[in-house]
Design a protein around this motif. Structure first.
Motif, PDB file in Angstrom:
ATOM      1  N   PHE A  10       0.817  -1.213   0.000  1.00 45.33           N
ATOM      2  CA  PHE A  10       0.000   0.000   0.000  1.00 45.33           C
ATOM      3  C   PHE A  10       0.851   1.264   0.000  1.00 45.33           C
ATOM      4  CE2 PHE A  10      -2.942  -3.187   1.589  1.00 45.33           C
ATOM      5  CZ  PHE A  10      -4.057  -2.904   0.834  1.00 45.33           C
ATOM      6  N   ASN A  11       2.076   1.137  -0.502  1.00 48.64           N
ATOM      7  CA  ASN A  11       3.005   2.283  -0.523  1.00 48.64           C
ATOM      8  C   ASN A  11       3.089   2.945   0.856  1.00 48.64           C
ATOM      9  OD1 ASN A  11       3.672   2.007  -3.258  1.00 48.64           O
ATOM     10  ND2 ASN A  11       1.793   3.049  -3.838  1.00 48.64           N
ATOM     11  N   TYR A  12       3.139   2.115   1.876  1.00 52.30           N
ATOM     12  CA  TYR A  12       3.282   2.541   3.264  1.00 52.30           C
ATOM     13  C   TYR A  12       2.100   3.382   3.754  1.00 52.30           C
ATOM     14  CZ  TYR A  12       7.842   0.550   2.631  1.00 52.30           C
ATOM     15  OH  TYR A  12       8.859  -0.333   2.368  1.00 52.30           O
ATOM     16  N   ASN A  13       0.944   3.179   3.156  1.00 52.48           N
ATOM     17  CA  ASN A  13      -0.269   3.885   3.566  1.00 52.48           C
ATOM     18  C   ASN A  13      -1.404   2.867   3.685  1.00 52.48           C
ATOM     19  OD1 ASN A  13      -1.980   5.949   4.242  1.00 52.48           O
ATOM     20  ND2 ASN A  13      -2.324   6.600   2.146  1.00 52.48           N
ATOM     21  N   ILE A  14      -1.300   1.987   4.668  1.00 55.07           N
ATOM     22  CA  ILE A  14      -2.271   0.906   4.847  1.00 55.07           C
ATOM     23  C   ILE A  14      -3.602   1.484   5.316  1.00 55.07           C
ATOM     24  CG2 ILE A  14      -2.767  -1.202   6.147  1.00 55.07           C
ATOM     25  CD1 ILE A  14       0.264  -1.565   6.398  1.00 55.07           C
ATOM     26  N   PRO A  15      -4.706   0.987   4.743  1.00 56.59           N
ATOM     27  CA  PRO A  15      -6.015   1.480   5.213  1.00 56.59           C
ATOM     28  C   PRO A  15      -6.236   1.075   6.675  1.00 56.59           C
ATOM     29  CG  PRO A  15      -6.292  -0.375   3.715  1.00 56.59           C
ATOM     30  CD  PRO A  15      -4.836  -0.031   3.713  1.00 56.59           C
ATOM     31  N   ASP A  16      -6.871   1.953   7.420  1.00 56.66           N
ATOM     32  CA  ASP A  16      -7.159   1.664   8.825  1.00 56.66           C
ATOM     33  C   ASP A  16      -8.332   0.700   8.938  1.00 56.66           C
ATOM     34  OD1 ASP A  16      -5.182   3.349   9.884  1.00 56.66           O
ATOM     35  OD2 ASP A  16      -6.497   5.095   9.722  1.00 56.66           O
ATOM     36  N   PHE A  17      -8.212  -0.208   9.900  1.00 57.38           N
ATOM     37  CA  PHE A  17      -9.323  -1.114  10.179  1.00 57.38           C
ATOM     38  C   PHE A  17     -10.453  -0.285  10.776  1.00 57.38           C
ATOM     39  CE2 PHE A  17     -11.684  -4.315  12.556  1.00 57.38           C
ATOM     40  CZ  PHE A  17     -11.776  -5.323  11.600  1.00 57.38           C
ATOM     41  N   PRO A  18     -11.702  -0.517  10.331  1.00 54.14           N
ATOM     42  CA  PRO A  18     -12.822   0.283  10.854  1.00 54.14           C
ATOM     43  C   PRO A  18     -12.913   0.183  12.384  1.00 54.14           C
ATOM     44  CG  PRO A  18     -13.530  -1.069   9.005  1.00 54.14           C
ATOM     45  CD  PRO A  18     -12.139  -1.497   9.357  1.00 54.14           C
ATOM     46  N   PRO A  19     -12.887   1.317  13.055  1.00 51.61           N
ATOM     47  CA  PRO A  19     -12.903   1.288  14.519  1.00 51.61           C
ATOM     48  C   PRO A  19     -14.278   0.902  15.074  1.00 51.61           C
ATOM     49  CG  PRO A  19     -13.053   3.535  13.736  1.00 51.61           C
ATOM     50  CD  PRO A  19     -12.863   2.667  12.523  1.00 51.61           C
ATOM     51  N   LYS A  20     -14.231   0.354  16.267  1.00 53.97           N
ATOM     52  CA  LYS A  20     -15.460   0.060  16.994  1.00 53.97           C
ATOM     53  C   LYS A  20     -15.831   1.286  17.801  1.00 53.97           C
ATOM     54  CE  LYS A  20     -16.706  -4.459  18.702  1.00 53.97           C
ATOM     55  NZ  LYS A  20     -16.457  -5.464  19.723  1.00 53.97           N
ATOM     56  N   SER A  21     -17.105   1.495  17.947  1.00 53.26           N
ATOM     57  CA  SER A  21     -17.563   2.615  18.757  1.00 53.26           C
ATOM     58  C   SER A  21     -17.973   2.085  20.125  1.00 53.26           C
ATOM     59  CB  SER A  21     -18.747   3.297  18.074  1.00 53.26           C
ATOM     60  OG  SER A  21     -19.267   4.298  18.900  1.00 53.26           O
ATOM     61  N   TRP A  22     -17.500   2.727  21.160  1.00 56.32           N
ATOM     62  CA  TRP A  22     -17.795   2.272  22.521  1.00 56.32           C
ATOM     63  C   TRP A  22     -19.267   2.427  22.875  1.00 56.32           C
ATOM     64  CZ3 TRP A  22     -14.490  -0.430  25.355  1.00 56.32           C
ATOM     65  CH2 TRP A  22     -13.149  -0.387  25.008  1.00 56.32           C
ATOM     66  N   PHE A  23     -19.939   3.392  22.326  1.00 54.80           N
ATOM     67  CA  PHE A  23     -21.308   3.682  22.741  1.00 54.80           C
ATOM     68  C   PHE A  23     -22.354   3.290  21.703  1.00 54.80           C
ATOM     69  CE2 PHE A  23     -18.463   6.677  24.911  1.00 54.80           C
ATOM     70  CZ  PHE A  23     -18.692   6.259  26.218  1.00 54.80           C
ATOM     71  N   LYS A  41     -15.618  -3.730   3.099  1.00 54.09           N
ATOM     72  CA  LYS A  41     -14.887  -2.800   2.231  1.00 54.09           C
ATOM     73  C   LYS A  41     -13.379  -2.866   2.536  1.00 54.09           C
ATOM     74  CE  LYS A  41     -14.555   2.051   0.916  1.00 54.09           C
ATOM     75  NZ  LYS A  41     -15.016   3.416   1.159  1.00 54.09           N
ATOM     76  N   TYR A  42     -13.032  -2.906   3.818  1.00 55.42           N
ATOM     77  CA  TYR A  42     -11.642  -2.995   4.242  1.00 55.42           C
ATOM     78  C   TYR A  42     -10.984  -4.253   3.667  1.00 55.42           C
ATOM     79  CZ  TYR A  42      -7.688  -3.768   7.423  1.00 55.42           C
ATOM     80  OH  TYR A  42      -6.454  -4.019   7.944  1.00 55.42           O
TER      81      TYR A  42
END
Length: 108
Positions: A10-23, A41-42
């Motif tokens: 990813f040319n050192y720009n890896i997509p972030d894993f979708p975060p979980k929301s605490w609430f 999508k990820y």
């Protein structure tokens, strides 16, 4: 620490894993479907890279059985070869004296 293969893919720009929301109440369909779509999508982004598909750490991380690991690696190798050929063939075709852009029209 992120794997070097992933970084290079990813040319050192890896997509972030979708975060979980605490609430967020993930027992509600609208919430878990939305997160599921983000995760899908990820993984589509990840698996679009043949080098990721061939990565043993990735294969083990998704619990891919050994027989499928070998098969996926072969498919990924074929995809890499196809991309390489298309890229290099297009370069040669565009610079060739016989390319469509340099040949006169034969319509009469």
């Amino acid at each position: 620490q992120k794997n070097e293969d992933f970084q290079k893919s990813f040319n050192y720009n890896i997509p972030d894993f979708p975060p979980k929301s605490w609430f967020t109440d993930f027992t509600k369909p609208k919430n878990y479907k939305k997160r599921a779509n983000k995760i899908l999508k990820y993984f589509r982004i990840l698996t679009s890279k043949p080098s990721i598909l061939r990565n043993k750490q990735f294969q083990k991380g998704i619990d891919l059985p050994p027989n499928l690991q070998k098969l996926i690696s072969q498919i990924a190798k074929g995809l890499q070869s196809k991309k390489y050929i298309e890229k290099n063939y297009n370069k040669k075709l565009n610079h060739s004296p016989h390319s469509k852009s340099s040949t006169p029209s034969t319509n009469k």
